[in-house]
Scaffold this motif. Structure first.
Motif, mmCIF file in Angstrom:
data_model
loop_
_atom_site.group_PDB
_atom_site.id
_atom_site.type_symbol
_atom_site.label_atom_id
_atom_site.label_comp_id
_atom_site.label_asym_id
_atom_site.label_seq_id
_atom_site.Cartn_x
_atom_site.Cartn_y
_atom_site.Cartn_z
ATOM 1 N N GLU A 1 -9.008 4.515 0.496
ATOM 2 C CA GLU A 1 -9.140 4.531 -0.697
ATOM 3 C C GLU A 1 -9.352 4.905 -1.776
ATOM 4 N N ASP A 2 -8.915 3.763 -2.703
ATOM 5 C CA ASP A 2 -8.877 4.407 -4.993
ATOM 6 C C ASP A 2 -10.651 5.129 -4.530
ATOM 7 N N THR B 1 -1.254 9.409 2.797
ATOM 8 C CA THR B 1 -2.081 8.891 2.368
ATOM 9 C C THR B 1 -1.183 8.213 1.996
ATOM 10 N N THR C 1 -6.168 11.204 -7.424
ATOM 11 C CA THR C 1 -7.285 10.327 -6.324
ATOM 12 C C THR C 1 -7.015 10.766 -4.864
ATOM 13 N N ILE C 2 -6.175 11.475 -4.271
ATOM 14 C CA ILE C 2 -5.526 11.980 -2.663
ATOM 15 C C ILE C 2 -6.229 12.585 -2.874
ATOM 16 N N ASP D 1 -0.997 6.003 -3.456
ATOM 17 C CA ASP D 1 -2.508 7.114 -4.581
ATOM 18 C C ASP D 1 -2.025 7.886 -5.502
ATOM 19 N N GLN E 1 1.229 -1.273 -0.016
ATOM 20 C CA GLN E 1 -0.040 0.194 -0.222
ATOM 21 C C GLN E 1 1.022 1.000 0.303
#
Length: 286
Positions: free
Chosen positions: A250-251, A138, A146-147, A142, A109
């Motif tokens: 999460e994405d 984060t 997305t963030i 990612d 991750q």
């Protein structure tokens, strides 16, 4: 950082707790390192660091990151136009990977596209090289877009709750334009976020727009990099367990980078302005 030292110096509780935090923030020592230095348990060190950092945040946030008001945005935009020749700009957005030592039991991750483990600092920087907004912690996997679209800032932006000024003519023109944030190609185009045009074979005004946007954001992005050097703590990264962690997000499915028709129209409006009445002498040579 100077404000942190100043706060510690004036604090009535200045002493061992403050020294522990200064040592931790200034050198990148782990809690285990500080355990040997101060003869305190590592868990105790961790609790002290978290408690003091929370107090520093509560005391300084209203000074360093004041409420976002319409007057504040207009003042920021005026300074951006003066210093970077880019009108109606409210801030530069970018993300920065902070290298960490691989946490145990987290899989991939935190493993990013640059092939090392990291957490991400997403920041918006104003015309005074100061943070307007930060999102820290984060997962490294990612993307910036997305963030950003999982952030509280984006949520407020979509709800029109940031007190952003209404669209109006650019100074000394009759060209009506929204107030916008500027970003690189990692972000999606939207009503209040401008990113460069894609493709290599662009017409002249689009190439000029890309240059002017890059020029406007580069100085502020470099300032953000300087401001985050402290977070690099050690050459080989920091222990994620030692940080004030924020749960990773999460994405989610994001909108196409092409953006909406209105967002494309607004970007074209800026491109036309920067190639005409808003031109600077050197842009054609560049």
């Amino acid at each position: 950082m100077v404000d942190i030292f100043f706060f510690f110096a004036l604090s009535p509780d200045f002493g061992l707790f403050s020294l522990i935090d200064l040592k931790y923030l200034g050198t990148g020592c782990t809690f285990q390192d500080l355990h040997y230095f101060f003869k305190l348990g590592a868990s105790t060190i961790g609790n002290i660091v978290r408690e003091v950092c929370n107090v520093v945040w509560e005391e300084l946030v209203h000074i360093q990151m004041p409420p976002m008001t319409e007057d504040m945005w207009k003042n920021t935009a005026a300074k951006f136009e003066q210093r970077a020749n880019f009108p109606h700009c409210l801030g530069a957005i970018d993300g920065k990977h902070i290298r960490i030592i691989k946490p145990s039991g987290i899989g991939s991750q935190h493993f990013n596209y640059k092939h090392y483990f990291s957490i991400v600092l997403l920041a918006i920087v104003d015309s005074n090289y100061k943070f307007v907004y930060v999102d820290i912690g984060t997962f490294g996997k990612d993307s910036d877009s997305t963030i950003f679209k999982n952030s509280t800032f984006w949520n407020l932006l979509q709800k029109n709750e940031l007190n952003i000024p209404e669209s109006c003519p650019i100074l000394n023109t009759n060209i009506n334009a929204d107030y916008v944030f500027i970003a690189d190609e990692a972000f999606s185009l939207s009503q209040h976020v401008l990113r460069p045009y894609g493709s290599r074979n662009l017409i002249k005004n689009k190439r000029i727009f890309n240059y002017r946007l890059s020029r406007a954001r580069s100085g502020y992005y470099k300032s953000m990099l300087r401001s985050t050097q402290l977070l690099y703590a050690k050459k080989n990264g920091i222990h994620f367990q030692d940080t004030l962690s924020i749960d990773g997000l999460e994405d989610v499915n994001t909108t196409s980078d092409r953006g909406t028709r209105s967002a494309n129209y607004m970007r074209n409006t800026f491109a036309d302005y920067l190639s005409s009445v808003g031109a600077v002498p050197w842009q054609h040579d560049i």
